[in-house]
Design an enzyme around this catalytic site. Sequence first.
Site, PDB file in Angstrom:
ATOM      1  N   SER A 110       0.799  -1.226   0.000  1.00  0.00           N
ATOM      2  CA  SER A 110       0.000   0.000   0.000  1.00  0.00           C
ATOM      3  C   SER A 110       0.829   1.274   0.000  1.00  0.00           C
ATOM      4  CB  SER A 110      -0.939   0.011   1.211  1.00  0.00           C
ATOM      5  OG  SER A 110      -0.191  -0.125   2.408  1.00  0.00           O
ATOM      6  N   GLU A 141      -5.471   8.986  12.214  1.00  0.00           N
ATOM      7  CA  GLU A 141      -4.083   9.033  12.672  1.00  0.00           C
ATOM      8  C   GLU A 141      -3.368   7.810  12.115  1.00  0.00           C
ATOM      9  OE1 GLU A 141      -3.438   9.561  16.801  1.00  0.00           O
ATOM     10  OE2 GLU A 141      -4.696  11.367  16.950  1.00  0.00           O
ATOM     11  N   HIS A 167       0.933   5.178   6.147  1.00  0.00           N
ATOM     12  CA  HIS A 167       0.611   5.565   4.770  1.00  0.00           C
ATOM     13  C   HIS A 167       0.883   7.046   4.543  1.00  0.00           C
ATOM     14  CE1 HIS A 167      -1.690   1.830   5.557  1.00  0.00           C
ATOM     15  NE2 HIS A 167      -1.139   1.524   4.389  1.00  0.00           N
TER      16      HIS A 167
END
Length: 261
Positions: free
Chosen positions: A45, A227, A231
């Site tokens: 990701s 939060e 990422h």
Amino acid sequence: MKHYRIILILVIVLFQSCDKKVEQKEEEETVKTIENVLIYTIGDSTMADKPNPDENPERGWCQLLPEFLNDYATVYNHAVNGRSTRSFITEGRWDSVQKQLKKGDYVFIQFGHNDQKENSPKRYTNPHTAYRNNLTKFVKEARAKEAIPVLFTSIVRRNFNTDSTLIDTHGVYPLEARLVAQEQDVPLIDLQYLTEKLEESYGVEASKKLHLHYAPNEIPYYPEGKEDDTHLSVLGATEVAKLAVNELKEKVEGFNSYIKK
């Protein structure tokens, strides 16, 4: 005497004209030798394209990579949220990429965040065995198609302790990536080290801007707030892509031809 001066000036002008023509010809030949290239990116990701870019503040760094490349390079981002080397292979994603590869293509490889998920047997890999062998598989099978593999260590998480020290969360996975790069003689972009320096340069509070930190109702996309120290925001992904490109310029022969001037 005047005749000699005139002749000398003509000779100098003639040489300068010839030099310019030679330089122009060399530049034209250089441009002609640059061939279009495809860049396949595989990973998790932190690299992947994110949906709804007009509303979603999250980006993967490979999503921003084309911003730094010229028209000779095309990025095919195959990185997917939540994937490890194991799941990327077992889901058939690597086979799909490998079948498309041709001579001169690049394959950018960055895994580790999800390989360490011990409570997820479909993703977890022992760093010294399965993880190492999976990276080696990617490298060898890319080279079998005459593509050019490049290994990347994982980007760091924003993990400062109470003393404002940035603490590693990846264990020995980045080390294994370095060892595979050394063993297989593959270019290595050490994003772990580079992003470690990036986070530290921003500091404890300002580094939140590199990630996803929002108070409730601060933006419509996260009405309950967010939060997330793993990422990347647009700023974070841009910074990481810039770091990667600068290293690719230095570490991968010929890659400079594909970077915007």
